[in-house]
Scaffold this motif. Structure first.
Motif, PDB file in Angstrom:
ATOM      1  N   LEU A   1       0.870  -1.166   0.000  1.00  0.00           N
ATOM      2  CA  LEU A   1       0.000   0.000   0.000  1.00  0.00           C
ATOM      3  C   LEU A   1       0.910   1.219   0.000  1.00  0.00           C
ATOM      4  N   GLY A   2       0.300   2.415  -0.044  1.00  0.00           N
ATOM      5  CA  GLY A   2       1.088   3.635  -0.011  1.00  0.00           C
ATOM      6  C   GLY A   2       0.427   4.682   0.865  1.00  0.00           C
ATOM      7  N   PRO A   3       1.155   5.723   1.240  1.00  0.00           N
ATOM      8  CA  PRO A   3       0.569   6.817   2.019  1.00  0.00           C
ATOM      9  C   PRO A   3      -0.608   7.445   1.282  1.00  0.00           C
ATOM     10  N   ILE A   4      -1.526   8.032   2.043  1.00  0.00           N
ATOM     11  CA  ILE A   4      -2.737   8.617   1.450  1.00  0.00           C
ATOM     12  C   ILE A   4      -2.727  10.138   1.534  1.00  0.00           C
ATOM     13  N   ASP A   5      -1.591  10.749   1.956  1.00  0.00           N
ATOM     14  CA  ASP A   5      -1.552  12.208   2.072  1.00  0.00           C
ATOM     15  C   ASP A   5      -1.835  12.855   0.724  1.00  0.00           C
ATOM     16  N   ALA A   6      -2.656  13.880   0.752  1.00  0.00           N
ATOM     17  CA  ALA A   6      -3.147  14.508  -0.479  1.00  0.00           C
ATOM     18  C   ALA A   6      -2.025  15.132  -1.295  1.00  0.00           C
ATOM     19  N   GLN A   7      -2.194  15.080  -2.620  1.00  0.00           N
ATOM     20  CA  GLN A   7      -1.285  15.732  -3.566  1.00  0.00           C
ATOM     21  C   GLN A   7      -2.089  16.787  -4.321  1.00  0.00           C
ATOM     22  N   LEU A   8      -1.564  18.003  -4.396  1.00  0.00           N
ATOM     23  CA  LEU A   8      -2.282  19.093  -5.058  1.00  0.00           C
ATOM     24  C   LEU A   8      -1.654  19.398  -6.415  1.00  0.00           C
ATOM     25  N   PRO A   9      -2.488  19.621  -7.442  1.00  0.00           N
ATOM     26  CA  PRO A   9      -1.952  19.938  -8.768  1.00  0.00           C
ATOM     27  C   PRO A   9      -1.512  21.400  -8.861  1.00  0.00           C
ATOM     28  N   LEU A  10      -0.224  21.610  -9.126  1.00  0.00           N
ATOM     29  CA  LEU A  10       0.308  22.942  -9.375  1.00  0.00           C
ATOM     30  C   LEU A  10       0.863  22.994 -10.797  1.00  0.00           C
ATOM     31  N   ALA A  11       1.277  24.163 -11.217  1.00  0.00           N
ATOM     32  CA  ALA A  11       1.788  24.323 -12.583  1.00  0.00           C
ATOM     33  C   ALA A  11       2.991  23.425 -12.835  1.00  0.00           C
ATOM     34  N   THR A  12       3.747  23.132 -11.785  1.00  0.00           N
ATOM     35  CA  THR A  12       4.947  22.307 -11.917  1.00  0.00           C
ATOM     36  C   THR A  12       4.655  20.820 -11.766  1.00  0.00           C
ATOM     37  N   GLY A  13       3.391  20.453 -11.521  1.00  0.00           N
ATOM     38  CA  GLY A  13       3.016  19.059 -11.315  1.00  0.00           C
ATOM     39  C   GLY A  13       2.369  18.864  -9.959  1.00  0.00           C
ATOM     40  N   LEU A  14       2.198  17.594  -9.544  1.00  0.00           N
ATOM     41  CA  LEU A  14       1.600  17.300  -8.251  1.00  0.00           C
ATOM     42  C   LEU A  14       2.587  17.593  -7.122  1.00  0.00           C
ATOM     43  N   VAL A  15       2.072  18.256  -6.086  1.00  0.00           N
ATOM     44  CA  VAL A  15       2.902  18.631  -4.935  1.00  0.00           C
ATOM     45  C   VAL A  15       2.212  18.167  -3.657  1.00  0.00           C
TER      46      VAL A  15
END
Length: 311
Positions: A142-156
């Motif tokens: 499995l993997g961590p579930i912490d949110a990733q936000l889409p920015l101009a440079t990619g997911l952060v």
């Protein structure tokens, strides 16, 4: 269990593409039927070609809102008085899509278990956390579930955004002259990004905790669900401070250690062989076709997402 290369050799021995497709279809169906009989459940596989086709736009191989159509298709005609075994292989995706999928599954089946033959990352891990039981082998993760936000440079990472604001605040408070250095960074991030990151992290943890409380941690033989245990697990999977990287591996030993209800595939070698053969055949199917997602049930009902690269 035949190896991946042995399965490829068997496929290549077929006379033409029609014969190859028929062999793949029949072999997959036989395995899913066998798994269903062993578990006493309906069986649905949800698999992505994210490993075989890394050049395909990630939005096509990750969990998306469109996938609910595949689940509706795969659930059609199943016996809802039985439980569901979901074989899941995915890099993750939209939290809104994950929430829709799990809520739909739980509205149809009183009992849901997930099998992770290899990867259920991010949103895929959240799907697993929404089940009553997770079946994993030594190779599974499995993997961590912490949110990733889409920015101009990619997911952060949302956690990283919050951390950067915290560092900026501390450094500027200690030395106001550093505000000049931080100004372009903070301006590029925008005034609402911190709030978005905080809300995204809180939402993922809240949903995971709720599902764990209702399902996996409701079956511990206690008078009431173990809410404290559910909250602890949800916080653990959501913590970048613990995992440091969104793509980090959380293996079967770690999953058991934090309190998840796990059944090990190695406990039944014949069953594990069937599960891994399903995984290998789907790998071959992705490599032999334009498919980027495949869903199917033990009755042969299929939903496929194809991608054709423009020339």
């Amino acid at each position: 269990m035949p190896s991946w290369s042995e399965l490829v050799d068997e496929l290549n021995a077929k006379a033409d593409q029609d014969a190859k497709s028929a062999w793949l279809d029949t072999s997959l169906n036989e395995l899913l039927v066998r798994i269903g009989k062993r578990r006493g459940t309906n069986v649905v596989v949800y698999s992505s070609a994210f490993l075989q086709k890394p050049m395909v736009p990630p939005l096509l191989t990750s969990i998306s809102r469109e996938d609910i159509n595949g689940f509706m298709c795969s659930f059609h005609g199943l016996d809802f008085d039985k439980g569901l075994t979901l074989i899941v292989h995915t890099p993750g995706g939209e939290i809104a899509a994950v929430e829709t999928i799990v809520d739909y599954m739980r509205s149809k089946f009183a009992y849901v278990e997930s099998i992770v033959p290899a990867y259920a990352m991010s949103g895929g891990a959240m799907i697993a956390l929404g089940c009553d039981l997770i079946l994993m082998g030594r190779q599974s993760q499995l993997g961590p579930i912490d949110a990733q936000l889409p920015l101009a440079t990619g997911l952060v990472s949302a956690s990283s955004i919050i951390g950067q604001f915290k560092v900026a605040k501390e450094e500027i408070s200690a030395d106001p002259t550093t505000a000049v250095l931080w100004a372009p960074i903070l301006q590029a991030m925008g005034p609402s990004l911190l709030e978005q990151a905080q809300k995204a992290l809180a939402l993922g943890q809240q949903i995971a905790e709720q599902w764990l409380t209702w399902y996996m941690f409701a079956e511990r033989g206690e008078a009431r669900p173990n809410k404290k245990g559910a909250a602890k697990v949800a916080e653990y999977f959501n913590s970048e401070d613990v995992h440091l990287n969104h793509g980090r591996r959380i293996g079967v030993d770690e999953c058991e250690h934090v309190g998840l209800k796990i059944e090990r595939l190695e406990a039944d070698q014949e069953f594990q062989d069937d599960v891994l053969s399903v995984y290998h055949l789907l790998t071959i199917a992705f490599e032999q076709s334009q498919a980027v997602k495949i869903m199917r049930n033990q009755n042969g009902r299929i939903w496929v997402k194809n991608f054709v690269a423009s020339t």
